[in-house]
Every structure is written in C-alpha cells, then in structure tokens.
Design an enzyme around this catalytic site. Structure first.
Site, PDB file in Angstrom:
ATOM      1  N   LEU A  72       0.823  -1.219   0.000  1.00  0.00           N
ATOM      2  CA  LEU A  72       0.000   0.000   0.000  1.00  0.00           C
ATOM      3  C   LEU A  72       0.850   1.259   0.000  1.00  0.00           C
ATOM      4  O   LEU A  72       0.420   2.322  -0.437  1.00  0.00           O
ATOM      5  CB  LEU A  72      -0.890   0.038   1.258  1.00  0.00           C
ATOM      6  CG  LEU A  72      -1.909  -1.072   1.418  1.00  0.00           C
ATOM      7  CD1 LEU A  72      -2.480  -1.063   2.834  1.00  0.00           C
ATOM      8  CD2 LEU A  72      -3.033  -0.893   0.400  1.00  0.00           C
ATOM      9  N   GLY A  73       2.045   1.138   0.549  1.00  0.00           N
ATOM     10  CA  GLY A  73       2.898   2.318   0.640  1.00  0.00           C
ATOM     11  C   GLY A  73       4.288   1.907   1.080  1.00  0.00           C
ATOM     12  O   GLY A  73       4.486   0.805   1.604  1.00  0.00           O
ATOM     13  N   GLY A  75       8.008   3.328   3.002  1.00  0.00           N
ATOM     14  CA  GLY A  75       8.547   4.368   3.866  1.00  0.00           C
ATOM     15  C   GLY A  75      10.016   4.128   4.089  1.00  0.00           C
ATOM     16  O   GLY A  75      10.615   3.247   3.460  1.00  0.00           O
ATOM     17  N   SER A  76      10.582   4.878   5.013  1.00  0.00           N
ATOM     18  CA  SER A  76      12.016   4.785   5.211  1.00  0.00           C
ATOM     19  C   SER A  76      12.464   3.438   5.778  1.00  0.00           C
ATOM     20  O   SER A  76      13.589   3.027   5.559  1.00  0.00           O
ATOM     21  CB  SER A  76      12.476   5.935   6.102  1.00  0.00           C
ATOM     22  OG  SER A  76      11.509   6.207   7.083  1.00  0.00           O
ATOM     23  N   PHE A  77      11.591   2.748   6.514  1.00  0.00           N
ATOM     24  CA  PHE A  77      12.028   1.501   7.157  1.00  0.00           C
ATOM     25  C   PHE A  77      11.400   0.244   6.581  1.00  0.00           C
ATOM     26  O   PHE A  77      11.430  -0.797   7.188  1.00  0.00           O
ATOM     27  CB  PHE A  77      11.737   1.562   8.656  1.00  0.00           C
ATOM     28  CG  PHE A  77      12.627   2.559   9.333  1.00  0.00           C
ATOM     29  CD1 PHE A  77      13.977   2.303   9.450  1.00  0.00           C
ATOM     30  CD2 PHE A  77      12.119   3.745   9.798  1.00  0.00           C
ATOM     31  CE1 PHE A  77      14.817   3.231  10.055  1.00  0.00           C
ATOM     32  CE2 PHE A  77      12.938   4.676  10.402  1.00  0.00           C
ATOM     33  CZ  PHE A  77      14.302   4.423  10.532  1.00  0.00           C
ATOM     34  N   GLY A  78      10.760   0.332   5.451  1.00  0.00           N
ATOM     35  CA  GLY A  78      10.137  -0.853   4.889  1.00  0.00           C
ATOM     36  C   GLY A  78       8.879  -0.481   4.144  1.00  0.00           C
ATOM     37  O   GLY A  78       8.806   0.567   3.509  1.00  0.00           O
ATOM     38  N   ARG A  79       7.850  -1.326   4.264  1.00  0.00           N
ATOM     39  CA  ARG A  79       6.621  -1.027   3.538  1.00  0.00           C
ATOM     40  C   ARG A  79       5.392  -1.337   4.352  1.00  0.00           C
ATOM     41  O   ARG A  79       5.464  -2.043   5.367  1.00  0.00           O
ATOM     42  CB  ARG A  79       6.544  -1.782   2.217  1.00  0.00           C
ATOM     43  CG  ARG A  79       7.337  -3.000   2.199  1.00  0.00           C
ATOM     44  CD  ARG A  79       7.389  -3.611   0.841  1.00  0.00           C
ATOM     45  NE  ARG A  79       7.878  -4.957   1.041  1.00  0.00           N
ATOM     46  CZ  ARG A  79       7.444  -6.010   0.399  1.00  0.00           C
ATOM     47  NH1 ARG A  79       6.512  -5.878  -0.506  1.00  0.00           N
ATOM     48  NH2 ARG A  79       7.942  -7.184   0.649  1.00  0.00           N
ATOM     49  N   LYS A  95       2.579  -2.659   8.761  1.00  0.00           N
ATOM     50  CA  LYS A  95       3.841  -1.969   8.492  1.00  0.00           C
ATOM     51  C   LYS A  95       4.947  -2.962   8.808  1.00  0.00           C
ATOM     52  O   LYS A  95       5.128  -3.349   9.971  1.00  0.00           O
ATOM     53  CB  LYS A  95       3.936  -0.723   9.371  1.00  0.00           C
ATOM     54  CG  LYS A  95       5.118   0.161   9.085  1.00  0.00           C
ATOM     55  CD  LYS A  95       4.883   1.526   9.732  1.00  0.00           C
ATOM     56  CE  LYS A  95       6.067   2.427   9.654  1.00  0.00           C
ATOM     57  NZ  LYS A  95       5.756   3.795  10.096  1.00  0.00           N
ATOM     58  N   ASP A 189       5.072  15.687  12.199  1.00  0.00           N
ATOM     59  CA  ASP A 189       5.153  15.238  10.801  1.00  0.00           C
ATOM     60  C   ASP A 189       3.833  15.404  10.063  1.00  0.00           C
ATOM     61  O   ASP A 189       3.464  14.562   9.243  1.00  0.00           O
ATOM     62  CB  ASP A 189       5.626  13.774  10.764  1.00  0.00           C
ATOM     63  CG  ASP A 189       6.281  13.412   9.436  1.00  0.00           C
ATOM     64  OD1 ASP A 189       6.583  14.340   8.649  1.00  0.00           O
ATOM     65  OD2 ASP A 189       6.479  12.217   9.177  1.00  0.00           O
ATOM     66  N   LYS A 191       1.378  16.329   7.334  1.00  0.00           N
ATOM     67  CA  LYS A 191       1.402  16.571   5.884  1.00  0.00           C
ATOM     68  C   LYS A 191       0.307  15.697   5.274  1.00  0.00           C
ATOM     69  O   LYS A 191      -0.093  14.691   5.889  1.00  0.00           O
ATOM     70  CB  LYS A 191       2.772  16.230   5.276  1.00  0.00           C
ATOM     71  CG  LYS A 191       3.266  14.837   5.565  1.00  0.00           C
ATOM     72  CD  LYS A 191       4.635  14.599   4.949  1.00  0.00           C
ATOM     73  CE  LYS A 191       5.196  13.265   5.402  1.00  0.00           C
ATOM     74  NZ  LYS A 191       6.514  12.970   4.863  1.00  0.00           N
ATOM     75  N   ASN A 194       0.464  11.876   5.378  1.00  0.00           N
ATOM     76  CA  ASN A 194       0.295  11.139   6.640  1.00  0.00           C
ATOM     77  C   ASN A 194      -1.137  11.211   7.174  1.00  0.00           C
ATOM     78  O   ASN A 194      -1.389  10.871   8.318  1.00  0.00           O
ATOM     79  CB  ASN A 194       1.265  11.685   7.700  1.00  0.00           C
ATOM     80  CG  ASN A 194       2.667  11.151   7.483  1.00  0.00           C
ATOM     81  OD1 ASN A 194       2.842  10.154   6.782  1.00  0.00           O
ATOM     82  ND2 ASN A 194       3.656  11.800   8.065  1.00  0.00           N
ATOM     83  N   ASP A 207       1.626   7.355  11.076  1.00  0.00           N
ATOM     84  CA  ASP A 207       3.077   7.560  11.128  1.00  0.00           C
ATOM     85  C   ASP A 207       3.521   8.381  12.341  1.00  0.00           C
ATOM     86  O   ASP A 207       3.596   9.612  12.284  1.00  0.00           O
ATOM     87  CB  ASP A 207       3.563   8.228   9.818  1.00  0.00           C
ATOM     88  CG  ASP A 207       5.073   8.083   9.659  1.00  0.00           C
ATOM     89  OD1 ASP A 207       5.712   7.568  10.595  1.00  0.00           O
ATOM     90  OD2 ASP A 207       5.602   8.481   8.610  1.00  0.00           O
ATOM     91  N   THR A 225       9.045  17.590   6.986  1.00  0.00           N
ATOM     92  CA  THR A 225       9.079  17.710   5.528  1.00  0.00           C
ATOM     93  C   THR A 225       9.304  19.183   5.187  1.00  0.00           C
ATOM     94  O   THR A 225       8.654  20.034   5.808  1.00  0.00           O
ATOM     95  CB  THR A 225       7.711  17.214   4.977  1.00  0.00           C
ATOM     96  OG1 THR A 225       7.546  15.874   5.424  1.00  0.00           O
ATOM     97  CG2 THR A 225       7.632  17.267   3.476  1.00  0.00           C
TER      98      THR A 225
HETATM   99  N1  LIG Z   1      -3.380   1.848   8.334  1.00  0.00           N
HETATM  100  C1  LIG Z   1      -3.126   2.064   7.049  1.00  0.00           C
HETATM  101  N2  LIG Z   1      -4.035   1.747   6.107  1.00  0.00           N
HETATM  102  C2  LIG Z   1      -3.767   1.938   4.796  1.00  0.00           C
HETATM  103  N3  LIG Z   1      -2.612   2.448   4.325  1.00  0.00           N
HETATM  104  C3  LIG Z   1      -1.666   2.788   5.205  1.00  0.00           C
HETATM  105  C4  LIG Z   1      -1.873   2.620   6.612  1.00  0.00           C
HETATM  106  N4  LIG Z   1      -0.754   3.045   7.242  1.00  0.00           N
HETATM  107  C5  LIG Z   1       0.100   3.471   6.287  1.00  0.00           C
HETATM  108  N5  LIG Z   1      -0.434   3.312   5.051  1.00  0.00           N
HETATM  109  C6  LIG Z   1       0.202   3.656   3.764  1.00  0.00           C
HETATM  110  O1  LIG Z   1       1.598   3.407   3.833  1.00  0.00           O
HETATM  111  C7  LIG Z   1       2.339   4.620   3.649  1.00  0.00           C
HETATM  112  C8  LIG Z   1       3.615   4.574   4.485  1.00  0.00           C
HETATM  113  O2  LIG Z   1       3.283   4.473   5.863  1.00  0.00           O
HETATM  114  P1  LIG Z   1       4.114   5.187   6.978  1.00  0.00           P
HETATM  115  O3  LIG Z   1       4.130   6.667   6.675  1.00  0.00           O
HETATM  116  O4  LIG Z   1       3.601   4.791   8.299  1.00  0.00           O
HETATM  117  O5  LIG Z   1       5.543   4.573   6.729  1.00  0.00           O
HETATM  118  P2  LIG Z   1       6.944   5.164   7.108  1.00  0.00           P
HETATM  119  O6  LIG Z   1       7.951   4.112   6.833  1.00  0.00           O
HETATM  120  O7  LIG Z   1       6.920   5.660   8.507  1.00  0.00           O
HETATM  121  O8  LIG Z   1       7.057   6.371   6.118  1.00  0.00           O
HETATM  122  P3  LIG Z   1       8.006   7.618   6.240  1.00  0.00           P
HETATM  123  O9  LIG Z   1       9.251   7.247   5.517  1.00  0.00           O
HETATM  124  O10 LIG Z   1       7.198   8.690   5.548  1.00  0.00           O
HETATM  125  O11 LIG Z   1       8.209   7.896   7.690  1.00  0.00           O
HETATM  126  C9  LIG Z   1       1.354   5.712   4.054  1.00  0.00           C
HETATM  127  O12 LIG Z   1       1.701   6.947   3.499  1.00  0.00           O
HETATM  128  C10 LIG Z   1       0.052   5.138   3.502  1.00  0.00           C
HETATM  129  O13 LIG Z   1      -0.072   5.335   2.115  1.00  0.00           O
END
Ligand SMILES: Nc1ncnc2c1ncn2[C@@H]1O[C@H](COP(=O)(O)OP(=O)(O)OP(=O)(O)O)[C@@H](O)[C@H]1O
Length: 376
Positions: A72-73, A75-79, A95, A189, A191, A194, A207, A225
């Site tokens: 779904l997305g 981020g810096s530590f994985g997906r 996550k 954070d 934006k 998030n 996040d 950001t």
């Molecule tokens: N509960 C959720 N339901 C659906 N999608 C989600 C959910 N949590 C996160 N996501 C998706 O995953 C993406 C990344 O999540 P998140 O920001 O928590 O990761 P991160 O590794 O902390 O990112 P960053 O590098 O920005 O800190 C979000 O922007 C969103 O698109």
C-alpha cells in the site's frame, strides 16, 4: 545565510512570552460547553494513556497469521502491506519494518516508542495498533486498513478542497493535536501524505515516527518535511508543540489552495521563504480563512495562535470555524461532504501501485536479534 540556520547551535532559547488571548471574540454557549467537556475528556484520556504506555508491549500475532495481498505504501524503514487475517477473515495494513535497517540506523528505541504510542493512543482520528509481531527479519505493526488512501491523493485529484471540507478535516486534526499535546507528546510530521481517509470520509493520522514525548521541555532535532517545517526548526531554536500548530497552518493553506504557502524546488529556498514568513493567499480565500492562517503562520511564537495562553481554544473559537459543532465532529456525527470512492472493503484503487518484493525469510543466521534483548 540559511545554512547557518541549519547548523545546530547551543544558543540559549529565550522564554516565549505568551500573549494574553489570541481571540477576543465572544465564545458562544455551545462552544463554551464543548471546551469544558473536552477538557474533562482529555484528563480522563491522559490517565488511560499513562497506564497503557507503561504496559509492556507483547507479541500478539505472527506473520503466518496473515496472507499478504499487496503493498500500500513504502517508507524509510520498509513497507505497508494490505493483509488478510487467515482465520478472522479481516483486512489489515501491516507496516513491515526491516529490523536490519532499524538496528543499523540506531532507531531501535525510537521505533519501540513509535509502536508503544500506537498501542496507547485511543482517539477517533489517530491510527491505533491491532497486533504486533516480530521475527528476526521484520517487525510487524498491524493496523486497521484505512482504505480511502492518503489525503494527498484526494487533494491532487480534486486540485483543492472547498472551505467547508477543509474546515472539517482541520477540525479533526485540531482535536487530535489537542489530545496528543495534552499527553505531552509532539507529532512533528503533519502533511497530506500522513493523513489517511476512511471509507466514511473521516481522517486518521498515521506515522508516529517523529512523535516525541517532551512535556514542557524543548527539543532541537531537525525533522519533518521541508514545506511543513516551522521557522524555529530551521533556525535551530528549541521548539515544542509550536511546530505542530505551524504545520496545521500550512495544511489549512494547502487544503484550500492545492499547494503549500512556501514552496520551491530547492529546500534551501523553501527554508528562506519560511523564515521570512512571507506568503501570498489566493484571492479565492475568504477573509476569515486568511485571518486564521495569518494568526497561525506567525514566525514570532509569542504571536502564534495555538500556543498562546488559551491554547487550541483560540483556534477553535476563530470566526472561520463559526457554526462548527466540535462535539459532533469528535463523535463522528457530522456527515462528510466528500467520501473516497470505493467498490468494496478490499478496494485498493485509492493507493498507488508499487513493485512487489518477495519477503525475506526469517533465519537464525541473519543477524543478532537486537530487539530480543530490549524489553518492548
Ligand atoms: N493503516 C493504514 N491503512 C492503509 N494504508 C496505510 C496505513 N498506514 C500506512 N499506510 C500507507 O503506507 C504509507 C507509508 O506508511 P508510513 O508513513 O507509516 O511509513 P513510514 O515508513 O513511517 O514512512 P516515512 O518514511 O514517511 O516515515 C502511508 O503513506 C500510507 O499510504
């Protein structure tokens, strides 16, 4: 010159003199009642939070309990992956944090705090923890699947939100910030990326990677950001919840304009604009909206609404919010004027498409499990 701002300095930070009251307008009876009730609610919530945050975080699931559907997305530590619970037939967003990366970047304690916060927050507009697991490859943070996608996507599709819709989202962020700040935490954070939208059209902030417990102290870390950074962060001054109120001002502007007030290709140029405090509102903005943004986007923190003597109450009683039923928003009784389009609970069309990577297999030889040594 801006480079100098970014160099962390050991300057003594002057105490901010608080203005008496930012909003001289009369507060109506309904709003006055909301203030009393919400203060009482926050007190109860803090008690609950302080008990839960001390509770040891336990492993309540395993990766094998889930069938992973799609990313779904990232981020810096994985997906973050959409997953179906094999026996409960329910969808979750997991996550998956790469432990190797977390350990190498010395983010272990920080990450543990992020997970504990997620377990302790109990608030309608904040994402909460459903399950937690770990093997020696991943940490798994299991959250409810918020299927409407990021506010970012909707804002880019609609170009901008009308003032009513922006007000509805801003109100939820304000209520959430009051809650977080009352617990002594800054979020740092905010934006559109998030802020997730649920299927009913309400928001959930995600996040907590930059959340920090600071109570009344100050912190100096440079994070956030570029477009949403407060001037005091850029200038390496100590800061606290002031930065969240600043970012709220940026968000309110961006939701109504479709772009943030300080922007540019080069982050240094953005920072220069931010510390100058000069921006231009589109002519479509209503007078109250311009005024509210002007009150929040104050470089001088002794004038910034949200951190004056009456705190959030100044912002909540501003003319732009006149007529808004804060209790009804909090209780999710207001019908949103916009809902993400969804064909079903498993519809992921509001999310971008990512390349899928095979999972790394847990093996005892991978690397030492530093998380195992630390009490979660
Ligand atoms: N509960 C959720 N339901 C659906 N999608 C989600 C959910 N949590 C996160 N996501 C998706 O995953 C993406 C990344 O999540 P998140 O920001 O928590 O990761 P991160 O590794 O902390 O990112 P960053 O590098 O920005 O800190 C979000 O922007 C969103 O698109």
């Amino acid at each position: 010159m801006i480079n100098d701002y970014l160099v962390k300095s050991c300057q003594t930070v002057k105490c901010i003199s608080e203005q008496e009251h930012g909003n001289s307008e009369m507060v109506d009876n309904k709003l006055a009642k909301h203030f009393i009730d919400y203060d009482a609610y926050l007190k109860r919530a803090k008690k609950e939070f302080e008990t839960t945050i001390k509770t040891e975080l336990t492993v309540t699931a395993s990766l094998d309990d889930f069938k992973l559907v799609k990313t779904l997305g990232t981020g810096s530590f994985g997906r973050v992956v959409l997953a179906k619970h094999k026996t409960k037939d329910m969808l979750f967003a997991i996550k998956l944090m790469d432990k190797d990366h977390v350990v190498r970047t010395k983010q272990v304690q920080h990450t543990i705090y992020e997970i504990r916060l997620m377990a302790a927050y109990k608030f309608p507009f904040l994402i909460t923890l459903e399950y937690f697991f770990k093997d020696n490859v991943y940490l798994g943070i299991v959250m409810p699947f918020i299927n409407g996608g990021e506010m970012f996507t909707h804002l880019r599709t609609l170009k901008k939100f009308d003032e009513q819709l922006a007000k509805f989202y801003a109100a939820q962020v304000i209520l959430a910030f009051e809650y977080i700040h009352y617990l002594g935490v800054v979020y740092r954070d905010l934006k559109p990326e998030n802020i997730m939208m649920d299927k009913e059209g309400y928001i959930k902030i995600t996040d907590y990677g930059f959340c920090k417990k600071i109570d009344e102290q100050r912190t100096y870390t440079l994070c956030g950001t570029p477009e949403y950074l407060a001037p005091e962060i850029i200038m390496s001054q100590g800061y606290n919840k002031s930065v969240d109120w600043w970012s709220l001002g940026i968000l309110i502007f961006e939701m109504n304009a479709g772009y943030p007030p300080f922007y540019g290709r080069d982050p240094m140029k953005i920072y220069e604009k931010i510390v100058s405090g000069k921006y231009h509102c589109p002519s479509t903005f209503s007078r109250p909206l311009k005024e509210l943004i002007g009150n929040i986007l104050q470089v001088d923190r002794s004038k910034r609404w949200g951190i004056l003597k009456n705190g959030a109450k100044d912002v909540k009683s501003h003319e732009w919010f006149r007529g808004l039923d804060w209790d009804a928003v909090f209780q999710r009784k207001v019908k949103p004027s916009y809902k993400p389009r969804l064909k079903g609970d498993d519809d992921t069309s509001n999310f971008d498409v990512y390349d899928e990577e095979p999972l790394r297999k847990a093996s005892t030889e991978m690397f030492p499990d530093e998380f195992a040594k630390i009490t979660l």
